[in-house]
Motif scaffolding. Sequence first.
Motif, short mmCIF file in Angstrom:
data_model
loop_
_atom_site.label_atom_id
_atom_site.label_comp_id
_atom_site.label_asym_id
_atom_site.label_seq_id
_atom_site.Cartn_x
_atom_site.Cartn_y
_atom_site.Cartn_z
N UNK A 4 0.83 -1.22 0.00
CA UNK A 4 0.00 0.00 0.00
C UNK A 4 0.86 1.26 0.00
N UNK A 5 1.77 1.34 0.97
CA UNK A 5 2.64 2.52 1.05
C UNK A 5 3.69 2.53 -0.06
N UNK A 6 4.24 1.36 -0.37
CA UNK A 6 5.29 1.32 -1.38
C UNK A 6 4.79 1.87 -2.72
N UNK A 7 3.57 1.48 -3.10
CA UNK A 7 3.02 1.96 -4.37
C UNK A 7 2.77 3.46 -4.33
N UNK A 24 1.77 9.42 -5.17
CA UNK A 24 0.32 9.58 -5.30
C UNK A 24 -0.34 9.18 -3.99
N UNK A 25 -0.84 10.17 -3.26
CA UNK A 25 -1.47 9.94 -1.96
C UNK A 25 -2.67 9.01 -2.11
N UNK A 26 -2.61 7.86 -1.45
CA UNK A 26 -3.69 6.88 -1.59
C UNK A 26 -4.98 7.35 -0.95
N UNK A 57 -2.67 -5.48 -2.48
CA UNK A 57 -2.41 -6.08 -3.78
C UNK A 57 -2.64 -7.58 -3.78
N UNK A 58 -2.28 -8.24 -2.68
CA UNK A 58 -2.43 -9.69 -2.62
C UNK A 58 -3.83 -10.17 -2.34
N UNK A 59 -4.74 -9.27 -1.97
CA UNK A 59 -6.09 -9.68 -1.59
C UNK A 59 -7.06 -9.77 -2.76
N UNK A 60 -6.59 -9.47 -3.97
CA UNK A 60 -7.40 -9.66 -5.17
C UNK A 60 -6.77 -10.80 -5.98
N UNK A 61 -7.58 -11.70 -6.53
CA UNK A 61 -7.00 -12.82 -7.28
C UNK A 61 -6.00 -12.41 -8.36
N UNK A 62 -6.29 -11.32 -9.11
CA UNK A 62 -5.36 -10.94 -10.17
C UNK A 62 -4.07 -10.40 -9.58
#
Length: 754
Positions: A631-634, A640-642, A682-687
């Motif tokens: 989350x933070x790394x991206x 780009x403030x999430x 990122x890991x919580x969505x299948x893609x």
Amino acid sequence: MRGALGGPRVLLRRLREVMAEPVSAQERLDKIVVLIAANMVAEVCSVYVLRVDGMLELYATQGLNPEAVHLTVLGSDEGLVGLVAREAEAINLSDAQSHPSFSFRPETGEEIYHAFLGVPILRAGNTLGVMVVQNRAHRTYSEEEVEALQTTAMVLAEMIASGELSALARPGAEPAARRPLQVTGVPLSDGIALGHVVLHEPRVVIRNYIADDVQKEMKRLDTAVETLRDELDVMLSRGDVADGEHRDVLETFRMFAHDRGWLKKMQEAVMTGLTAEAAVERVESDTRARMMRQTDPYLRERLHDLDDLANRLMRKLVGAEHAPAKDALPENAILVARTMGPAALLDYDRSRLRGLVLEEGGATAHVTIVARALGIAAVGNVENATGLVDPGDAIIVDGQSGEVQVRPAADIESAYAEKARFRARRQAQYAALRDKPCVTRDGEEVQLHLNAGLLVDLPHIQETGAAGIGLFRTELQFMVAAAFPRTAEQYRLYQAVLDAAGDRPVTFRTLDVGGDKVLPYMRVVEEENPALGWRAIRLGLDRPGLLRSQMRALLRAASGRSLKMMFPMVSAIDEFDAAKALLEGELTYLRRHGHTLPERIDVGAMVEVPALLFQLDELFQRADFVSVGSNDLVQFLYAADRGNNFVADRFDAISVPVLRALRNIVRKAHAYDKPVTLCGELGSKPIGALALVALGFRALSLSPSAVGPVKSMLLELDAGAATRLMDDLLDNHAPKISVREELAAFAAEAGLTF
């Protein structure tokens, strides 16, 4: 104004009498327009009601052709009436026919009238219709007359909102006030919830709109405003944070509370004959209607501040408590709020709570984390959510698509009920995979851990069959507490977590506060850019007593067991070394005092600051393991403030720069034979999980609801084929930055279930 002295007050008193009469809705409307026309010495008074199809229908008139009632219909972009509805502001003209928006309707007979005054019928800032008065003579209506008509429109809004006029409408042309709505926000927590609206901060219910004694109401208003001002001054003079509110918010409240223009508008509304609380609501609704049409984000944020301040003032006037009642939820409650903290959500009865709708809040907000832990569907960034609903309204929340259905039609409700049943069947299929090893089709084992942070998360370990807890967010205990948790309280929580996990590993992240994670009982440090400021390990090293007390609680809780501890937001190797030195100090202290130490201690770091990407050799030489906080790394990689809606979705996490960085981390970990996990969204969505496994990750930490879908996909995956595709995309310069489409095409061709 032209009527008798005190005309508006006389009008309101007569209106109250008409509203109480046991007559039909049409008779009541007909009497109202006659009253208004007489009081304002107007030759015409008409009421147009906004319909579900967006058209404005003439519902009652005095002066125009009575046969035009329910026959004349205008588009919201048509005529002066449409302009009033669209702009949500009064229009006052001495010669209406010369205005470019004038639209002639021969069936009404209005061609002989020149003077025109139209005001929107507003409720909670939403336009429900338009009220118009007209005269033959060329004249401009006075400010008092405009005020009188606006005040009358407010009373009429309650009649429309009550649903009383629905009996007069043709099917498909019902008043829009109670129309079904579909709005879309950002999916926060997966699931489908069907239930009824509960407002987190209920609107004050006004029982009496019309004043018996105007001077008495004026005194009530002035007293309430003075009390509110005094309370805000006291809060700010204390120098601490009151009720979890930031100082800058309170400063804004004080600025508005002392604004003479705001008070003058409310006093003028009282002088027309409204009660003090009705005057506050009228000014708030008018302001809300105007500011909702602004595109400037700063102005829209000020709207929220004004809403909050007006609600505080109304509670002062009617004696309502500021805090909402949380112990009397209906079955299948759906909370609707502007914003909410994690502690507030946990206050509600979880057995009755099914969903959450927020005007603010993103996928990584901490209330979102709690919503996922509770297993409730949640949608955020739903514009004007609190103004679109009333308590008790039927509502459906789709946490997968981000859709919210308000007052849904029967066929929509039936379709979502079937969708919920289908989802339940899918969940049963996922549950059947619980004890099956997570091994890809070509034999690669992938460990699926859970992200957790509260006791309510712990049952998910058994329910999902997870390999352990890959990220335990220790700060959530601090964020939901009324005061700073003592070492003993922390010890009890960590011990309960380890007991629930049994022989499965738990990775505790040390306190990660600061930035957007504000503790309600700590002084807020004003920073230009909190996300890049004094937070996480930086705060811990500057306040070593705080970090040491947490380390001591963790070491004692893990007595005789294995302990995994990692430090967040490490930017430089010397920060990791300093934190590890504090840990050694605590170990020395516990040995000296005869405490049983953990059987094994593994110390790791979060990789979420780009600077650490260029210190991986030094990090892996020191750390026992590494966890990637995507989350933070991206957000830092893309600057780009999430939490900023304008840029949060501008860059795709499944993109070449991010994936190359992640692949480099995995390769370094393998080179040093050190475990590496990814614990971001990122890991919580299948893609996303597909992309990570293709990069070489063999351990992911997910939200509980994601384990089933991700595991189902991985069991069908050929990891080797995915890796070959990924390497080709990253090494041979993908045709575009994002590679999501290429991965989706690969998944579709391989028959993977998403």
